[in-house]
Design an enzyme around this catalytic site. Sequence first.
Site, PDB file in Angstrom:
ATOM      1  N   ARG A 161     -66.791  16.270  55.903  1.00 36.38           N
ATOM      2  CA  ARG A 161     -65.412  15.781  55.518  1.00 36.38           C
ATOM      3  C   ARG A 161     -64.885  14.823  56.575  1.00 36.38           C
ATOM      4  O   ARG A 161     -63.750  14.768  56.985  1.00 36.38           O
ATOM      5  CB  ARG A 161     -64.449  17.143  55.276  1.00 36.38           C
ATOM      6  CG  ARG A 161     -64.832  17.928  54.357  1.00 36.38           C
ATOM      7  CD  ARG A 161     -64.316  17.205  52.877  1.00 36.38           C
ATOM      8  NE  ARG A 161     -64.551  18.082  51.882  1.00 36.38           N
ATOM      9  CZ  ARG A 161     -63.518  19.005  51.263  1.00 36.38           C
ATOM     10  NH1 ARG A 161     -62.447  19.027  51.878  1.00 36.38           N
ATOM     11  NH2 ARG A 161     -63.654  19.694  50.356  1.00 36.38           N
ATOM     12  N   ARG A 219     -58.020  13.428  54.343  1.00 41.00           N
ATOM     13  CA  ARG A 219     -56.647  13.100  54.624  1.00 41.00           C
ATOM     14  C   ARG A 219     -56.070  13.076  56.300  1.00 41.00           C
ATOM     15  O   ARG A 219     -54.919  12.656  56.197  1.00 41.00           O
ATOM     16  CB  ARG A 219     -55.935  14.156  53.789  1.00 41.00           C
ATOM     17  CG  ARG A 219     -55.799  14.060  52.248  1.00 41.00           C
ATOM     18  CD  ARG A 219     -55.229  15.067  51.521  1.00 41.00           C
ATOM     19  NE  ARG A 219     -56.219  16.194  51.725  1.00 41.00           N
ATOM     20  CZ  ARG A 219     -56.133  17.255  50.925  1.00 41.00           C
ATOM     21  NH1 ARG A 219     -55.512  17.329  49.882  1.00 41.00           N
ATOM     22  NH2 ARG A 219     -57.094  18.439  51.107  1.00 41.00           N
ATOM     23  N   ASP A 249     -67.680  14.172  45.314  1.00 36.96           N
ATOM     24  CA  ASP A 249     -67.791  15.420  45.712  1.00 36.96           C
ATOM     25  C   ASP A 249     -68.510  16.409  45.111  1.00 36.96           C
ATOM     26  O   ASP A 249     -69.240  15.906  44.113  1.00 36.96           O
ATOM     27  CB  ASP A 249     -65.993  15.835  44.899  1.00 36.96           C
ATOM     28  CG  ASP A 249     -65.454  17.322  45.478  1.00 36.96           C
ATOM     29  OD1 ASP A 249     -64.946  17.341  46.289  1.00 36.96           O
ATOM     30  OD2 ASP A 249     -65.902  18.426  44.874  1.00 36.96           O
ATOM     31  N   ARG A 271     -55.396   6.820  49.189  1.00 38.92           N
ATOM     32  CA  ARG A 271     -54.894   8.094  48.423  1.00 38.92           C
ATOM     33  C   ARG A 271     -53.550   7.750  47.799  1.00 38.92           C
ATOM     34  O   ARG A 271     -53.237   8.728  46.840  1.00 38.92           O
ATOM     35  CB  ARG A 271     -55.027   9.241  49.108  1.00 38.92           C
ATOM     36  CG  ARG A 271     -56.348   9.862  49.127  1.00 38.92           C
ATOM     37  CD  ARG A 271     -56.886  10.311  47.497  1.00 38.92           C
ATOM     38  NE  ARG A 271     -56.404  11.899  47.497  1.00 38.92           N
ATOM     39  CZ  ARG A 271     -55.717  12.333  46.615  1.00 38.92           C
ATOM     40  NH1 ARG A 271     -55.124  11.505  45.873  1.00 38.92           N
ATOM     41  NH2 ARG A 271     -55.619  13.611  46.549  1.00 38.92           N
ATOM     42  N   TYR A 314     -67.584  28.095  41.328  1.00 38.24           N
ATOM     43  CA  TYR A 314     -66.492  27.239  40.801  1.00 38.24           C
ATOM     44  C   TYR A 314     -66.324  27.200  39.311  1.00 38.24           C
ATOM     45  O   TYR A 314     -65.283  27.271  38.718  1.00 38.24           O
ATOM     46  CB  TYR A 314     -66.466  25.735  41.267  1.00 38.24           C
ATOM     47  CG  TYR A 314     -66.197  25.360  42.696  1.00 38.24           C
ATOM     48  CD1 TYR A 314     -64.756  25.531  43.249  1.00 38.24           C
ATOM     49  CD2 TYR A 314     -66.867  25.523  43.734  1.00 38.24           C
ATOM     50  CE1 TYR A 314     -64.122  25.497  44.361  1.00 38.24           C
ATOM     51  CE2 TYR A 314     -66.385  25.394  44.908  1.00 38.24           C
ATOM     52  CZ  TYR A 314     -65.052  25.392  45.367  1.00 38.24           C
ATOM     53  OH  TYR A 314     -64.695  25.448  46.629  1.00 38.24           O
TER      54      TYR A 314
HETATM   55  O1  CP3 Z   1     -66.566  12.783  54.030  1.00 36.12           O
HETATM   56  C1  CP3 Z   1     -67.153  13.612  53.576  1.00 36.12           C
HETATM   57  O2  CP3 Z   1     -67.525  14.889  53.738  1.00 36.12           O
HETATM   58  C2  CP3 Z   1     -67.567  13.394  51.916  1.00 36.12           C
HETATM   59  C3  CP3 Z   1     -66.673  13.394  50.872  1.00 36.12           C
HETATM   60  C4  CP3 Z   1     -66.366  15.012  50.386  1.00 36.12           C
HETATM   61  C5  CP3 Z   1     -65.708  15.473  49.406  1.00 36.12           C
HETATM   62  N1  CP3 Z   1     -65.823  16.768  49.104  1.00 36.12           N
HETATM   63  C6  CP3 Z   1     -64.465  14.861  49.156  1.00 36.12           C
HETATM   64  C7  CP3 Z   1     -63.140  15.392  48.963  1.00 36.12           C
HETATM   65  C8  CP3 Z   1     -67.720  16.049  50.368  1.00 36.12           C
HETATM   66  C9  CP3 Z   1     -68.922  16.022  51.192  1.00 36.12           C
HETATM   67  C10 CP3 Z   1     -67.219  17.010  49.759  1.00 36.12           C
HETATM   68  C11 CP3 Z   1     -67.881  18.430  49.592  1.00 36.12           C
HETATM   69  C12 CP3 Z   1     -67.228  19.607  48.997  1.00 36.12           C
HETATM   70  N2  CP3 Z   1     -66.063  19.524  47.788  1.00 36.12           N
HETATM   71  C13 CP3 Z   1     -67.492  20.997  49.400  1.00 36.12           C
HETATM   72  C14 CP3 Z   1     -68.458  21.317  50.180  1.00 36.12           C
HETATM   73  C15 CP3 Z   1     -67.876  21.325  51.571  1.00 36.12           C
HETATM   74  C16 CP3 Z   1     -66.749  22.198  51.941  1.00 36.12           C
HETATM   75  O3  CP3 Z   1     -66.078  21.706  52.519  1.00 36.12           O
HETATM   76  O4  CP3 Z   1     -67.291  23.370  51.878  1.00 36.12           O
HETATM   77  C17 CP3 Z   1     -66.687  21.663  48.255  1.00 36.12           C
HETATM   78  C18 CP3 Z   1     -66.617  23.244  48.163  1.00 36.12           C
HETATM   79  C19 CP3 Z   1     -65.865  20.754  47.522  1.00 36.12           C
HETATM   80  C20 CP3 Z   1     -64.875  21.243  46.409  1.00 36.12           C
HETATM   81  C21 CP3 Z   1     -63.557  20.776  46.829  1.00 36.12           C
HETATM   82  N3  CP3 Z   1     -63.237  19.443  46.692  1.00 36.12           N
HETATM   83  C22 CP3 Z   1     -62.357  21.587  46.926  1.00 36.12           C
HETATM   84  C23 CP3 Z   1     -62.288  23.061  47.200  1.00 36.12           C
HETATM   85  C24 CP3 Z   1     -61.440  20.604  47.257  1.00 36.12           C
HETATM   86  C25 CP3 Z   1     -59.884  20.849  47.488  1.00 36.12           C
HETATM   87  C26 CP3 Z   1     -59.736  21.382  48.931  1.00 36.12           C
HETATM   88  C27 CP3 Z   1     -59.338  20.231  49.860  1.00 36.12           C
HETATM   89  O5  CP3 Z   1     -59.657  20.137  50.814  1.00 36.12           O
HETATM   90  O6  CP3 Z   1     -58.059  19.532  49.490  1.00 36.12           O
HETATM   91  C28 CP3 Z   1     -61.912  19.279  47.109  1.00 36.12           C
HETATM   92  C29 CP3 Z   1     -61.179  17.998  47.146  1.00 36.12           C
HETATM   93  C30 CP3 Z   1     -61.741  16.909  48.005  1.00 36.12           C
HETATM   94  N4  CP3 Z   1     -63.177  16.626  48.040  1.00 36.12           N
HETATM   95  C31 CP3 Z   1     -60.998  16.309  49.016  1.00 36.12           C
HETATM   96  C32 CP3 Z   1     -61.741  15.348  49.558  1.00 36.12           C
HETATM   97  C33 CP3 Z   1     -61.708  14.419  50.715  1.00 36.12           C
HETATM   98  C34 CP3 Z   1     -59.628  16.510  49.403  1.00 36.12           C
HETATM   99  C35 CP3 Z   1     -58.750  15.286  50.064  1.00 36.12           C
HETATM  100  C36 CP3 Z   1     -57.948  14.743  48.843  1.00 36.12           C
HETATM  101  O7  CP3 Z   1     -57.750  15.206  47.782  1.00 36.12           O
HETATM  102  O8  CP3 Z   1     -58.002  13.575  48.811  1.00 36.12           O
END
Ligand code: CP3
Length: 363
Positions: free
Chosen positions: A37, A41, A86, A50, A170
């Site tokens: 990540r 944000r 994602d 965003r 999920y």
């Molecule tokens: O920089 C990076 O790591 C690359 C991008 C990336 C995202 N999601 C973008 C994202 C990666 C590698 C993921 C993987 C991901 N997505 C996982 C596995 C990694 C982990 O954290 O365990 C999981 C479980 C998800 C599912 C997911 N996506 C959730 C539960 C959420 C909401 C929670 C949150 O953090 O807001 C997301 C949204 C998401 N995916 C964001 C980002 C940057 C949140 C930011 C936004 O909405 O702009």
Amino acid sequence: MTLAQPTTQLPITNYQSPFLSACKREPVDVTPVWFMRQAGRYMPEYRAIREKYSLLEICYHPELAAEVTLQPVRALGVDAAILFADILLPAIPLGVGLEFAKGEGPVLQNPVRTMDDVKNLRPVNPDSDLGYVMDAIRLLRGTLRHGSAQASNGVPLIGFCGAPFTVASYLIEGGSSREFLKTKTMMYSAPEVWHALMERLSVVLSDYLVAQIRAGVQAVQVFDSWVGALSPSDYEAFVLPYSQKVLTAAKNEGVPVIHFGTNTTTLLPLMKRAGGDVIGLDWRIPLDDGWKLLGDDVAVQGNLDPAVLFAPRDEIKKRVHDILRRAAGKPGHIFNLGHGILQNTPVDNVKIVVDLVHEYMER
Ligand code: CP3
């Protein structure tokens, strides 16, 4: 873009990526570091994009996804870029109605609960249904290799997918979960539905990862973020064979494979059996203890607690050095957090960690 433009970049042909070397347990001059990540944000540059585009809009537009992928490479000097995407993107062509609700995380309109639901999942062709991901990869590999103005010195690009268990959770829960009760209830009460779903997902995720590798990613990570909710025997019976399929499909393409999970202290030997050149370690186990459990024939990635990035500099330094001391200069350590960067993490502290890792000399 002209390829002959003068550049301050290292000649790529002489550039040995410490990240790729560490994946292969080859000796490195400095421990490589990147962050799960790392695009997100907590970065003002990301928040600016965003404000104008949703998460999915960024993913759907390769030039935006590529730009966001490069933001942390420029700002932090990390040793690897992770594709901005994602783990739930493959859920879209499966037809489960994925949305990212504001402030709520992912929500699925049509969760998968019965054998009919599994049978109704649509076929997925990653090159057409997720072509925007492949386009972002191709764009980034062009940029990363030839160097546009601010791209980085051939920093390798990591592709990724969710592991079958974490993606299934999920699909079944319909969103994020704490107890994974619907998921475990399916496993225990309708194992035939569970196995049919995992079989389907292991094919879709293998195809997706292979397509990313063929589009140009140089390493892949399989995120089994929530698998630590399971006992070792349930992992072995309900998850291991499916994770193994995905990890093996990627391995057969010839790139390093990172196998990541959290809360996995009791699962580590089984995760190793499932596959991966590199195994993720979260902060719940000291790095040297985790590595001992796994054995010297795999590399490890981790394992700083993401919350440490909210601490004062001296505390961060103490803990970064503790991890590096435990790694003891043994080939095959990639520095990372034990899980993703948290939302309000101060950017300066992330940069401090990169510099501390790169400046660490005691070997
Ligand atoms: O920089 C990076 O790591 C690359 C991008 C990336 C995202 N999601 C973008 C994202 C990666 C590698 C993921 C993987 C991901 N997505 C996982 C596995 C990694 C982990 O954290 O365990 C999981 C479980 C998800 C599912 C997911 N996506 C959730 C539960 C959420 C909401 C929670 C949150 O953090 O807001 C997301 C949204 C998401 N995916 C964001 C980002 C940057 C949140 C930011 C936004 O909405 O702009």
